[in-house]
Design a protein around this motif. Structure first.
Motif, PDB file in Angstrom:
ATOM      1  N   LYS A 202       0.938   4.270  -2.660  1.00 49.25           N
ATOM      2  CA  LYS A 202       0.727   5.650  -2.208  1.00 49.25           C
ATOM      3  C   LYS A 202       1.905   6.537  -2.626  1.00 49.25           C
ATOM      4  O   LYS A 202       1.725   7.665  -3.082  1.00 49.25           O
ATOM      5  N   THR A 203       3.116   6.017  -2.478  1.00 54.33           N
ATOM      6  CA  THR A 203       4.318   6.784  -2.848  1.00 54.33           C
ATOM      7  C   THR A 203       4.291   7.146  -4.331  1.00 54.33           C
ATOM      8  O   THR A 203       4.534   8.283  -4.717  1.00 54.33           O
TER       9      THR A 203
ATOM     10  N   GLU B 104       0.831  -1.208   0.000  1.00 54.94           N
ATOM     11  CA  GLU B 104       0.000   0.000   0.000  1.00 54.94           C
ATOM     12  C   GLU B 104       0.869   1.263   0.000  1.00 54.94           C
ATOM     13  O   GLU B 104       0.542   2.259  -0.648  1.00 54.94           O
ATOM     14  N   LEU B 105       1.987   1.186   0.718  1.00 56.54           N
ATOM     15  CA  LEU B 105       2.889   2.334   0.759  1.00 56.54           C
ATOM     16  C   LEU B 105       3.603   2.525  -0.584  1.00 56.54           C
ATOM     17  O   LEU B 105       3.860   3.670  -1.000  1.00 56.54           O
TER      18      LEU B 105
ATOM     19  N   GLU C 171       1.698   7.215  -6.336  1.00 55.40           N
ATOM     20  CA  GLU C 171       0.565   8.084  -6.658  1.00 55.40           C
ATOM     21  C   GLU C 171       0.867   9.541  -6.290  1.00 55.40           C
ATOM     22  O   GLU C 171       0.608  10.457  -7.060  1.00 55.40           O
ATOM     23  N   LYS C 172       1.466   9.726  -5.105  1.00 54.91           N
ATOM     24  CA  LYS C 172       1.704  11.092  -4.612  1.00 54.91           C
ATOM     25  C   LYS C 172       2.863  11.779  -5.302  1.00 54.91           C
ATOM     26  O   LYS C 172       2.811  12.967  -5.594  1.00 54.91           O
TER      27      LYS C 172
END
Lengths: 354, 354
Positions: free
Chosen positions: A76-77, A72-73, A79-80
Motif C-alpha cells: 500500500k505504501t 500489505e502495508l 502504491e500510494k
C-alpha cells in the motif's frame, strides 16, 4: 502445566522466522511481498516456513523492522507514495541499498533491483556482500549473472551459502530447478528454446496477421508487451543473458554475455514469415546453449513441434542422454508469476537451512 | 598406515550399495538394467549412489545374487534366451515373483511387471508386500495405481517407506515430481494434457494427411506405434489411468478408474478434423483432472497453443495459483526414456535414505 504445554506447541508450530531483505521494490519485489502475504498459511503448514520481511529497499531509501514488516502495508505504501521510505514509523529516506544489509539481522537476500547488463551493478555488489556476510541469496536479476556468473557462484560456494536464481530465466518457466531436481538421473547435453516473450508475441502476430515488423512492434508497445525502448528484447540481448545463465548453471560452461552470437528479429519481414508458413514452418527467435554453440538467432521451426507455441509464452527444451528431449513451457514474465519462481527458491533455501 | 588410510577412503567412496529387486523384465525392466549399467560412474560421483541389482524376476523365474548381478549379463541372458532364469549360476527357474521378495535382502523394489487394469495384479500384491516388509517401492505400473492408489499410498505411509511412480504417467514427461518439487511454492488447481502417445500420433497424421481413422490406425500398427490390440490406447483407458494417478498424487483427490468419464478417438472422422483445421484448430484426446472433473475426451485445441504438439509426444499442463499454466512436454514411452523416470525416483529414494 496445561498452559506450559500449549505454549511449547505454539512455538513449535510457528518456528523461527526466516528473515528476508528485499532489495528492489518494482514489479518483481512487490510480487514477492504479495506472494509471501497470500501464501503465509500454506508455507507454515506445508513447509514449517515462516518468512518475515525485515527490510525493503528502493531508490527512495528503506523500510526496516527487525520484527517484520506487514506485507500489505508495504504494498500500500509503495502504491500510494511510490516510495518505500514513506513506510509508517519504520521508513528511512535516503539510505543506500547496500547499507541496508548492515542495518538489520537477516537470513536471505532477495535481490530484485532493476537489471543492468553493462556492469551488473548495484545488484552484483549487493549479492557479493550478502554472500560474504554468510547470507543466502535468491535473485531474478539477469544482468550480474550474465556478466559475472562464475564470480557469484564461487563466492557463494566459498562462503557456504545458497545461491538461487530460477526467476532470472523466464519468470514462471522453472527450467533450472527442473534440470537439477526433476531430471536428476539424466545428463543434460544441450538447451534450446524461446527465452523472450516480447519477440515471441511479435513473431506470432506477424505470422497470424501478415503484418510488418514495425507495425506489430508498435502495437505490442501500445499493449505494454514491448517496452518503449525495445532494444534488449528485439535484438536478442535479453535472450542471450538467459542463455548465459543456462550455460553456466545447467551445462557448467563458464560463459559470459560476450561469448554469445546474437542476432535479433528487427530484420524479419512479413514476406519471409509468409514463405515459411507455406512450408508448414514458423520463424522464432531461438536461443541455444551447448558445449559448441552459444547463440541467439531467428530460426525456422516446424508447426506442431513444441517450439511452435504462440503469444508471450517462454519455452526451453533440454536435450538429455536418457529422456531424449524434455520441454517446459510457461509464462516468461508477470509480477506474481516471477515471484512464484522466487518463492520456490526461498522454499528450497529453507529446506537446506531448517 | 598408508595402506589403512587408502582402504578407508575406498570404502567411503564406494559406500553401502542400494540393493534393488526388479520384478518384470520386459522393455521397462531391461531399460532400468541398462540405465543402471550406463550411469554407474555418474551415480557414484554425483550422488554417492551405488545401486546393486540383487534379483530380477520374470515369468520364467528369477536370477538372484545377494552380491549383485551383472547388468550387461542380465540383458544378454534375456535377449538370447527370453528367460531371466537362464542366468548363469544364479538363475532359478519356476520361482514365483512374489516369493523372490523373501529370497534375498534388499532395499528397494522396482515393480515393472505387465500392467493389468482389471485387478492390478500381480503388481499390487508385490508392492503391498514390499511396503509391509519395510521396503521402498518405485514403479511404472499404471494398473494397480489407477485401481488402488489410496491403498498403496496408505500402506506406504503406515510402513514409513517411499513410494514413487513418476514413470507411470507418460514415461519421460516427469510431471509428478515437477509438480511436487519444482513448483514447490504453487498450489496446483487442475491438470490437463495429452497423456497417450499413440492417439496423439494417429490424430496428428489424420490432420496432416487427411486420412481416415481406420487407415491411420493400421499404419500406426505397422510402425509398432499402436499395439495389435489398440483398445486401451484408442478408447482412452490408458489416458484415464494416468488421470487417476495425477488426480490422487498431485490434487489429493481419492479417485479410481471408474470415476473417470472416458471417450476415445475411434469415432473421429477425417471430415471433423478438416473442419477444425479450417478454423485454426486441432482435435486432440485430452485428459483433465480437477476437483469437479475427471475426464478423457476428444477436444478442440488451438494451433499455436502448447497442446498442439504432434507425433507421439505426451504433455501435461498444470494450472497453478501463482505461476498460471506451466506445461511439460516429453516422450511418453520408450524403454530407456521410461527407465530415466524410474532412475530419478531411485535417486530421490536414495536421498531420503542415505
Amino acid at each position: 502445566m496445561i498452559m506450559n504445554s500449549r505454549k511449547v506447541q505454539i512455538l513449535e508450530i510457528n518456528g523461527d522466522p526466516m528473515k528476508i531483505i528485499i532489495l528492489g521494490f518494482g514489479a518483481v519485489g512487490q510480487g514477492v511481498a504479495r506472494v509471501l502475504s497470500v501464501k503465509k498459511d500454506y508455507l507454515k503448514k506445508k513447509y514449517g516456513l515462516n518468512p518475515s520481511i525485515v527490510a525493503v529497499g528502493d531508490r527512495s531509501g528503506a523500510a526496516i523492522n527487525p520484527d517484520g514488516l506487514d506485507e500489505e502495508l508495504l504494498l500500500k505504501t509503495k502504491e500510494k507514495t511510490g516510495k518505500i521510505s514513506s513506510f509508517p514509523e519504520y521508513g528511512i529516506p535516503g539510505v543506500e541499498s547496500i547499507n541496508i544489509l548492515d542495518e538489520v539481522e537477516y537470513d536471505c537476500l532477495v535481490e530484485v533491483t532493476p537489471t543492468d547488463i553493462h556492469d551488473g551493478e548495484p545488484a552484483r555488489s549487493h549479492m557479493i556482500k550478502a554472500m560474504e556476510d554468510g547470507k543466502d541469496v535468491v535473485t531474478s536479476n539477469k544482468g550480474p549473472l550474465a556478466l559475472s556468473f562464475q564470480e557469484l557462484a564461487t563466492t557463494a560456494q566459498s562462503n557456504s551459502v545458497e545461491f538461487k536464481f530460477e526467476a532470472s530465466v523466464g519468470g514462471a518457466m522453472p527450467i533450472i530447478n527442473f534440470a537439477h531436481e526433476t531430471l536428476a538421473g539424466c545428463s543434460i547435453e544441450s538447451i534450446f528454446g524461446i527465452l523472450n516473450g516480447t519477440t515471441n508475441y511479435i513473431l506470432s502476430r506477424m505470422a497470424n496477421e501478415g503484418s510488418s515488423y514495425e507495425q506489430t512492434l508498435s502495437e505490442a508497445q501500445e499493449l505494454g508487451i514491448a517496452e518503449t525502448d525495445p532494444y534488449q528484447d528485439v535484438e536478442g540481448i535479453d535472450a542471450a543473458c538467459k542463455i548465459v545463465i543456462l550455460a553456466n548453471s545447467v551445462l557448467n560452461l563458464p560463459a559470459t554475455l560476450k561469448d554469445v552470437e546474437v542476432e535479433g528479429i528487427s530484420r524479419i519481414t512479413a514476406e519471409s514469415i509468409a514463405l515459411a508458413k507455406k512450408e508448414g514452418m514458423l520463424i522464432k527467435l531461438i536461443g541455444e546453449a551447448s558445449p559448441d554453440t552459444l547463440e541467439v538467432s531467428p530460426r525456422l521451426v516446424r508447426q506442431g513441434s513444441p517450439l511452435a507455441v504462440e503469444g508471450t509464452l517462454n519455452l526451453a527444451t533440454l536435450k538429455t542422454d536418457l529422456a531424449d528431449e524434455v520441454t517446459v513451457v510457461g509464462k516468461g514474465a508477470g509480477s506474481v508469476e516471477t515471484a512464484s519462481a522466487i518463492l520456490s527458491d526461498i522454499i528450497s533455501v529453507w529446506k537446506v537451512r531448517k
